[in-house]
Design an enzyme around this catalytic site. Structure first.
Site, PDB file in Angstrom:
ATOM      1  N   GLY A  37       0.782  -1.023  -0.144  1.00  0.00           N
ATOM      2  CA  GLY A  37       0.058   0.041   0.047  1.00  0.00           C
ATOM      3  C   GLY A  37       0.844   1.100   0.064  1.00  0.00           C
ATOM      4  N   LEU A  38       0.188   2.352  -0.238  1.00  0.00           N
ATOM      5  CA  LEU A  38       0.985   3.889  -0.096  1.00  0.00           C
ATOM      6  C   LEU A  38       1.598   3.974   1.302  1.00  0.00           C
ATOM      7  CD1 LEU A  38      -1.884   5.997  -1.657  1.00  0.00           C
ATOM      8  CD2 LEU A  38       0.257   5.192  -2.935  1.00  0.00           C
ATOM      9  N   SER A  39       2.808   4.894   1.120  1.00  0.00           N
ATOM     10  CA  SER A  39       3.266   5.302   2.133  1.00  0.00           C
ATOM     11  C   SER A  39       2.204   5.851   3.037  1.00  0.00           C
ATOM     12  CB  SER A  39       4.199   6.229   1.973  1.00  0.00           C
ATOM     13  OG  SER A  39       4.744   6.942   2.907  1.00  0.00           O
ATOM     14  N   GLY A  40       2.014   5.690   4.455  1.00  0.00           N
ATOM     15  CA  GLY A  40       1.162   6.264   5.126  1.00  0.00           C
ATOM     16  C   GLY A  40      -0.214   5.605   5.155  1.00  0.00           C
ATOM     17  N   SER A  41      -0.361   4.277   4.569  1.00  0.00           N
ATOM     18  CA  SER A  41      -1.713   3.714   4.387  1.00  0.00           C
ATOM     19  C   SER A  41      -1.986   2.923   5.585  1.00  0.00           C
ATOM     20  CB  SER A  41      -1.579   2.863   3.179  1.00  0.00           C
ATOM     21  OG  SER A  41      -0.586   1.497   3.100  1.00  0.00           O
ATOM     22  N   GLY A  42      -0.689   2.519   6.268  1.00  0.00           N
ATOM     23  CA  GLY A  42      -0.941   1.824   7.609  1.00  0.00           C
ATOM     24  C   GLY A  42      -0.298   0.514   7.686  1.00  0.00           C
ATOM     25  N   LYS A  43       0.486   0.326   6.821  1.00  0.00           N
ATOM     26  CA  LYS A  43       1.141  -0.991   6.622  1.00  0.00           C
ATOM     27  C   LYS A  43       1.969  -1.476   7.927  1.00  0.00           C
ATOM     28  CE  LYS A  43       3.934   0.020   3.191  1.00  0.00           C
ATOM     29  NZ  LYS A  43       3.343   1.439   3.117  1.00  0.00           N
ATOM     30  N   SER A  44       2.682  -0.486   8.099  1.00  0.00           N
ATOM     31  CA  SER A  44       3.625  -0.915   9.378  1.00  0.00           C
ATOM     32  C   SER A  44       2.625  -0.726  10.689  1.00  0.00           C
ATOM     33  CB  SER A  44       4.669   0.338   9.846  1.00  0.00           C
ATOM     34  OG  SER A  44       5.508   0.535   8.588  1.00  0.00           O
ATOM     35  N   SER A  65       6.000  -5.647   5.232  1.00  0.00           N
ATOM     36  CA  SER A  65       5.471  -4.407   4.892  1.00  0.00           C
ATOM     37  C   SER A  65       6.249  -3.377   3.839  1.00  0.00           C
ATOM     38  CB  SER A  65       5.140  -3.622   6.295  1.00  0.00           C
ATOM     39  OG  SER A  65       4.544  -4.367   7.123  1.00  0.00           O
TER      40      SER A  65
HETATM   41  N1  LIG Z   1      10.644   8.080  -3.140  1.00  0.00           N
HETATM   42  C1  LIG Z   1      10.040   7.107  -2.150  1.00  0.00           C
HETATM   43  N2  LIG Z   1       8.809   6.768  -2.387  1.00  0.00           N
HETATM   44  C2  LIG Z   1       8.386   5.973  -1.684  1.00  0.00           C
HETATM   45  N3  LIG Z   1       8.700   5.744  -0.179  1.00  0.00           N
HETATM   46  C3  LIG Z   1      10.153   6.372  -0.117  1.00  0.00           C
HETATM   47  C4  LIG Z   1      10.606   7.077  -0.989  1.00  0.00           C
HETATM   48  N4  LIG Z   1      11.807   7.888  -0.489  1.00  0.00           N
HETATM   49  C5  LIG Z   1      11.831   7.175   0.698  1.00  0.00           C
HETATM   50  N5  LIG Z   1      10.891   6.420   1.221  1.00  0.00           N
HETATM   51  C6  LIG Z   1      10.699   5.569   2.432  1.00  0.00           C
HETATM   52  O1  LIG Z   1      10.886   4.374   1.998  1.00  0.00           O
HETATM   53  C7  LIG Z   1       9.626   3.616   2.341  1.00  0.00           C
HETATM   54  C8  LIG Z   1       9.435   2.444   1.298  1.00  0.00           C
HETATM   55  O2  LIG Z   1      10.379   1.547   1.285  1.00  0.00           O
HETATM   56  P1  LIG Z   1       9.893   0.326   0.572  1.00  0.00           P
HETATM   57  O3  LIG Z   1      11.137  -0.667   0.664  1.00  0.00           O
HETATM   58  O4  LIG Z   1       8.735  -0.159   1.219  1.00  0.00           O
HETATM   59  O5  LIG Z   1       9.609   0.569  -0.818  1.00  0.00           O
HETATM   60  S1  LIG Z   1       9.381  -0.080  -2.316  1.00  0.00           S
HETATM   61  O6  LIG Z   1       8.445  -1.179  -2.096  1.00  0.00           O
HETATM   62  O7  LIG Z   1      10.594  -0.902  -2.683  1.00  0.00           O
HETATM   63  O8  LIG Z   1       8.616   0.723  -3.262  1.00  0.00           O
HETATM   64  C9  LIG Z   1       8.638   4.500   2.665  1.00  0.00           C
HETATM   65  O9  LIG Z   1       8.075   3.940   3.896  1.00  0.00           O
HETATM   66  P2  LIG Z   1       6.743   3.837   4.412  1.00  0.00           P
HETATM   67  O10 LIG Z   1       6.157   5.207   4.482  1.00  0.00           O
HETATM   68  O11 LIG Z   1       6.280   3.089   5.635  1.00  0.00           O
HETATM   69  O12 LIG Z   1       5.639   3.173   3.446  1.00  0.00           O
HETATM   70  C10 LIG Z   1       9.254   5.819   3.095  1.00  0.00           C
HETATM   71  O13 LIG Z   1       9.567   5.967   4.301  1.00  0.00           O
HETATM   72  N1  LIG Z   2      -7.400   2.223  10.799  1.00  0.00           N
HETATM   73  C1  LIG Z   2      -6.059   2.421  10.730  1.00  0.00           C
HETATM   74  N2  LIG Z   2      -5.146   1.428  10.229  1.00  0.00           N
HETATM   75  C2  LIG Z   2      -3.796   1.679  10.237  1.00  0.00           C
HETATM   76  N3  LIG Z   2      -3.316   2.657  10.398  1.00  0.00           N
HETATM   77  C3  LIG Z   2      -4.060   4.074  10.614  1.00  0.00           C
HETATM   78  C4  LIG Z   2      -5.503   3.586  10.918  1.00  0.00           C
HETATM   79  N4  LIG Z   2      -5.975   5.086  11.039  1.00  0.00           N
HETATM   80  C5  LIG Z   2      -5.227   5.943  11.318  1.00  0.00           C
HETATM   81  N5  LIG Z   2      -4.077   5.220  11.122  1.00  0.00           N
HETATM   82  C6  LIG Z   2      -2.543   6.172  11.261  1.00  0.00           C
HETATM   83  O1  LIG Z   2      -2.136   6.105  10.012  1.00  0.00           O
HETATM   84  C7  LIG Z   2      -0.798   6.197   9.865  1.00  0.00           C
HETATM   85  C8  LIG Z   2      -0.017   4.912   8.973  1.00  0.00           C
HETATM   86  O2  LIG Z   2       1.486   4.992   9.186  1.00  0.00           O
HETATM   87  P1  LIG Z   2       2.290   3.670   8.717  1.00  0.00           P
HETATM   88  O3  LIG Z   2       1.633   2.625   9.668  1.00  0.00           O
HETATM   89  O4  LIG Z   2       3.683   4.270   9.153  1.00  0.00           O
HETATM   90  O5  LIG Z   2       2.106   3.585   7.373  1.00  0.00           O
HETATM   91  P2  LIG Z   2       2.950   3.000   6.237  1.00  0.00           P
HETATM   92  O6  LIG Z   2       3.855   1.578   7.083  1.00  0.00           O
HETATM   93  O7  LIG Z   2       1.855   2.256   5.335  1.00  0.00           O
HETATM   94  O8  LIG Z   2       3.727   3.856   5.651  1.00  0.00           O
HETATM   95  C9  LIG Z   2      -0.268   5.910  11.444  1.00  0.00           C
HETATM   96  O9  LIG Z   2      -0.013   7.332  12.088  1.00  0.00           O
HETATM   97  C10 LIG Z   2      -1.349   5.256  12.005  1.00  0.00           C
HETATM   98  O10 LIG Z   2      -1.869   5.602  13.569  1.00  0.00           O
END
Ligand SMILES: Nc1ncnc2c1ncn2[C@@H]1O[C@H](COP(=O)(O)OS(=O)(=O)O)[C@@H](OP(=O)(O)O)[C@H]1O
Ligand SMILES: Nc1ncnc2c1ncn2[C@@H]1O[C@H](COP(=O)(O)OP(=O)(O)O)[C@@H](O)[C@H]1O
Length: 209
Positions: A39-46, A110
């Site tokens: 899923g997208l960054s910030g979607s909630g994977k971690s 994730s």
């Molecule tokens: N350009 C760019 N695009 C997306 N994400 C970026 C980028 N640069 C740094 N980050 C940080 O790297 C995390 C994503 O790493 P991934 O290994 O999950 O990426 S990928 O699966 O290879 O696309 C991602 O973590 P999450 O926010 O937890 O998804 C970011 O913290």
């Molecule tokens: N229903 C939900 N499930 C997961 N995360 C949520 C939800 N609602 C809000 N959040 C918030 O969204 C953010 C997701 O961040 P994170 O888990 O780091 O995303 P990712 O790993 O996809 O980048 C966290 O701040 C989390 O508290």
């Protein structure tokens, strides 16, 4: 882009031991599986993976999280965010997930893993090895993920300080038929964990409560 990786090692052969996957499952009391959160960054994977890990530990189930940021600090520190580097990132992590799942661990991987083809490579690795695999689409609209912006990365991407950021100026190919889809803009974290635990139980990977 191609998923065929040039095999440089020749004349190498898989070596089986005497302790089987079933033996390991008997020791642990559950099977191994890879749950692949995409899923997208910030979607909630971690966030979801951390909560599932806790719920599994409370049930005596051994799990381990592999997380994009963490893996990129170590084994994949030589990879960036080009399509080729993302592909290699996912290939390596797919192989690592497969090994962990083979040990009997519930693997919580994730990764944004934006390309369908790369995710299919990981699925196939598991299928070929006869290992259970579940793709979990952590589905969240871009607007919601961007408004959360837990690491301030969307702000930087919008300001042009990060180039090739997924969802902004880099693609994300949503799964077509994931085993599970969690809409994190509509579900609570507790509901998300409940669905995952129930699915693992239904599939006979972990024991019922
Ligand atoms: N350009 C760019 N695009 C997306 N994400 C970026 C980028 N640069 C740094 N980050 C940080 O790297 C995390 C994503 O790493 P991934 O290994 O999950 O990426 S990928 O699966 O290879 O696309 C991602 O973590 P999450 O926010 O937890 O998804 C970011 O913290
Ligand atoms: N229903 C939900 N499930 C997961 N995360 C949520 C939800 N609602 C809000 N959040 C918030 O969204 C953010 C997701 O961040 P994170 O888990 O780091 O995303 P990712 O790993 O996809 O980048 C966290 O701040 C989390 O508290």
């Amino acid at each position: 882009m191609t998923t065929t990786v040039e095999r440089k090692a020749t004349n190498v052969h898989w070596h089986d031991g005497d302790v089987t996957r079933d033996n390991r499952a008997a020791i642990l009391g559950h099977k191994g599986v890879t749950l692949w959160f995409t899923g997208l960054s910030g979607s909630g994977k971690s966030t979801v993976a951390v909560a599932v890990e806790k719920a599994l530990a409370a049930r005596g189930v051994l799990s381990y999280r592999l997380d994009g940021d963490n893996i990129r600090l170590g084994i994949n520190s030589n990879l960036g965010f080009s399509a080729e580097d993302r592909q290699e990132n996912i290939r390596r992590v797919g192989e690592i997930s497969k090994l962990f799942a083979d040990t009997g661990v519930v693997v919580l991987s994730s990764f944004i893993s934006p390309y369908r083809e790369d995710r299919e490579t990981v699925r196939k690795m598991h299928e070929d090895a006869g290992l259970p695999y579940m793709e979990v689409f952590v589905d969240c609209p871009l607007e919601e993920a961007e408004s959360r912006d837990p690491k301030g990365l969307y702000k930087k991407a919008r300001a042009g300080e990060i180039k090739g950021f997924t969802g902004i100026d880099d693609p994300y190919e949503a799964p077509v038929s994931p085993e599970l889809r969690l809409n994190t803009a509509e579900m609570t974290l507790e509901q998300e964990v409940e669905v995952i635990i129930a699915t693992l139980q239904e599939k006979g990977i972990i024991a019922k409560d």
